[in-house]
Design an enzyme around this catalytic site. Sequence first.
Site, short mmCIF file in Angstrom:
data_model
loop_
_atom_site.label_atom_id
_atom_site.label_comp_id
_atom_site.label_asym_id
_atom_site.label_seq_id
_atom_site.Cartn_x
_atom_site.Cartn_y
_atom_site.Cartn_z
N LYS A 1 0.97 -1.19 -0.01
CA LYS A 1 0.13 -0.13 -0.06
C LYS A 1 0.95 1.17 -0.05
CE LYS A 1 -4.35 -1.31 1.96
NZ LYS A 1 -5.30 -1.21 3.19
N LYS B 1 -4.71 -9.30 -6.27
CA LYS B 1 -5.79 -9.74 -5.66
C LYS B 1 -7.14 -8.78 -5.80
CE LYS B 1 -5.89 -7.63 -1.13
NZ LYS B 1 -5.67 -7.45 0.26
N LYS C 1 -10.98 -3.43 -2.90
CA LYS C 1 -11.84 -2.64 -2.97
C LYS C 1 -11.39 -1.25 -3.74
CE LYS C 1 -14.25 -3.55 1.37
NZ LYS C 1 -13.64 -3.81 2.76
P1 AMP Z 1 -11.06 -5.80 3.77
O1 AMP Z 1 -11.97 -5.61 2.29
O2 AMP Z 1 -9.67 -5.50 3.53
O3 AMP Z 1 -11.95 -5.30 4.74
O4 AMP Z 1 -11.36 -7.40 3.75
C1 AMP Z 1 -12.46 -7.97 4.45
C2 AMP Z 1 -12.30 -9.59 4.54
O5 AMP Z 1 -12.20 -10.16 3.03
C3 AMP Z 1 -10.76 -10.01 4.97
O6 AMP Z 1 -10.98 -11.32 5.72
C4 AMP Z 1 -10.03 -10.22 3.75
O7 AMP Z 1 -9.17 -11.19 3.93
C5 AMP Z 1 -10.98 -11.00 2.99
N1 AMP Z 1 -10.72 -10.33 1.36
C6 AMP Z 1 -10.39 -9.23 1.03
N2 AMP Z 1 -9.83 -9.21 -0.43
C7 AMP Z 1 -10.19 -10.74 -0.65
C8 AMP Z 1 -9.89 -11.41 -1.90
N3 AMP Z 1 -9.55 -10.88 -3.07
N4 AMP Z 1 -10.14 -12.55 -1.87
C9 AMP Z 1 -10.41 -13.24 -0.76
N5 AMP Z 1 -10.90 -12.97 0.32
C10 AMP Z 1 -10.58 -11.49 0.40
#
Ligand code: AMP
Length: 335
Positions: A120, A202, A205
């Site tokens: 990041k 990956k 968002k």
């Molecule tokens: P975040 O969007 O960073 O708040 O992530 C929320 C949850 O989604 C966390 O448990 C992340 O590890 C999971 N996560 C985020 N991006 C991915 C992805 N591309 N594939 C699988 N899990 C994800």
Amino acid sequence: MFTVMSEAKRKRVFSGIQPTGNIHIGNYLGAIRHWASSQVGFDNIFCIVDLHAITTSQDPRMLRTRIRQAATLLFAAGIDPRLSAVFVQSHVSAHAELAWILNCLIPMGWMQRMTQFKEKSQKQKERVLVGLFDYPALMAADILLYETDLVPVGEDQKQHLELTRDVAQRFNSTYGLTFKLPEPVIPRKGARIMGLDDPTKKMSKSGSRPGHAVYLLDSPEEIRSKIMGATTDSLREIHFDKGRPALHNLLVIYELFTGLRRAEIEARFKGKGYIDLKRDLAEVIIEGLRPVQQRYRELTMDAAYIDSLLVGGVSKVRPIAEKTLLIVKEKIGLR
Ligand code: AMP
Ligand code: TRP
């Protein structure tokens, strides 16, 4: 008697999601879906981590909207308020307080190894904030405040969980046994869904290109257009092959939404092309998300209901967090 016993033995699950950007099928397949499907028999806490969200710049109005949207989506995706407490991180001040205390136990070197920060901060260069560097300490505080046993997350959070365990161990060895060591729970499949535009990154968002991610609230037209536009390779045969990451990603998404076995999926597309796969995949995603979207629409009609669930959630968890914080303060001599 039986229920009292089993309640006492119930393992605590804790996880969190940032109310930034749009929640996508990577979040769903890697995390939220599992939170929803394994609530029974566990004591579940799910946190909308707004203090993590402000580690990158946020528009205040947007942030306020997205906090409620994230909560609504969790309930729409099947989180049951009778089985799980959902709350907003900043509503429990113990998170920020414990994070500060942990800051004073975590060596710089541990933090400097965090790959998420490295990635990041490379993108943001000198605009990168101290809070982003410190993100894992706050995450450790989230988890350790609740005597958490299990933390279901996607693959990208594994290193943060290791740091959480390390700091818990360091605290325990310095001040005596205080924190339980949490275990990560990472799904065997779907723990790392990749971007539709670029299978080396990956799904996230913050992916800026419109075809990068399918969001949980996308319309059928948007889903079709994103899937039809997804990157593929120039080979023909459709089968699961990690060496063909774009195709593999699409097939994994297909597998997780349909629940079919890999051999069945390969048989279904034998002799067919990418267009057939993509057409079918788009419909599978649309159908898979339909109940979530339907429930979301119903829930958004009653904002007061969502607020009441969040109030219920925070009133369940706050006493747990405050008790842990008090013990920590006593151990280190602040009380
Ligand atoms: P975040 O969007 O960073 O708040 O992530 C929320 C949850 O989604 C966390 O448990 C992340 O590890 C999971 N996560 C985020 N991006 C991915 C992805 N591309 N594939 C699988 N899990 C994800
Ligand atoms: N860092 C996590 C993510 O971006 C979100 C999060 C914050 C979290 N605190 C947590 C996840 C505690 C699990 C447990 O996905």
